[in-house]
Design an enzyme around this catalytic site. Sequence first.
Site, mmCIF file in Angstrom:
data_model
loop_
_atom_site.group_PDB
_atom_site.id
_atom_site.type_symbol
_atom_site.label_atom_id
_atom_site.label_comp_id
_atom_site.label_asym_id
_atom_site.label_seq_id
_atom_site.Cartn_x
_atom_site.Cartn_y
_atom_site.Cartn_z
ATOM 1 N N ASP A 1 -11.568 -5.071 21.871
ATOM 2 C CA ASP A 1 -10.601 -5.054 22.969
ATOM 3 C C ASP A 1 -11.190 -4.436 24.229
ATOM 4 O OD1 ASP A 1 -7.986 -5.309 24.227
ATOM 5 O OD2 ASP A 1 -7.816 -3.135 23.954
ATOM 6 N N MET B 1 -8.040 1.414 0.979
ATOM 7 C CA MET B 1 -7.391 0.647 2.050
ATOM 8 C C MET B 1 -7.365 1.423 3.359
ATOM 9 S SD MET B 1 -6.948 -2.211 0.727
ATOM 10 C CE MET B 1 -6.203 -2.910 2.180
ATOM 11 N N GLU B 2 -7.240 2.738 3.274
ATOM 12 C CA GLU B 2 -7.249 3.556 4.486
ATOM 13 C C GLU B 2 -8.626 3.530 5.146
ATOM 14 O OE1 GLU B 2 -3.620 4.460 2.387
ATOM 15 O OE2 GLU B 2 -5.684 4.229 1.696
ATOM 16 N N CYS C 1 0.842 -1.193 0.000
ATOM 17 C CA CYS C 1 0.000 0.000 0.000
ATOM 18 C C CYS C 1 0.884 1.253 0.000
ATOM 19 C CB CYS C 1 -0.867 -0.044 1.252
ATOM 20 S SG CYS C 1 -2.305 0.970 1.191
ATOM 21 N N HIS C 2 0.541 2.215 -0.850
ATOM 22 C CA HIS C 2 1.295 3.466 -0.907
ATOM 23 C C HIS C 2 1.057 4.295 0.361
ATOM 24 C CE1 HIS C 2 1.102 2.438 -5.192
ATOM 25 N NE2 HIS C 2 2.213 3.142 -5.303
#
Length: 163
Positions: free
Chosen positions: A129, A114-115, A78-79
């Site tokens: 969590d 992707m971000e 990924c860039h």
Amino acid sequence: MAELTHLDDSNQPRMVDVSAKAETVRIATATCLVNIGKELIAQMDNGELKNKKGPVLHTAILAGICGSKKTSDLIPLCHPLPLDSATIEITPHDDETLLVTATAKTTSRTGVEMEALTGASVAALTLYDMCKAANPAIVITDLKLLKKTGGKSDYQACKLSFS
């Protein structure tokens, strides 16, 4: 068959060369569902859920934004992108599930799908969590890209509702 852009002619992994692309405004939105259970949803007060670790939703929002910013550190090909904006929204989806919506924006040569997906994932994992002690049966599902704009093509998911 669609071309896999992250493989070269020898089927070896590569980072895609985007140097010839024009910089454009690119925006992507991704979502996922986090089933935390009826008991925890019922404990939400004024849009927040608190536990011993602190404000759950606010912490997950911050984690999702940080995850969006670190995407290229997590996904090998990924860039690294200068994000102009990263937002995370967490809202009740039904009486036991939260909807996480992540949007990322940049002015760059490559997209921010992707971000957005990473932001939604990290926010969901943070919810897990922070709530796992109260409910270890939390389930994260339906991670998907809803839409993207900018670049040579836009995308809109055909079905925006969840099953």
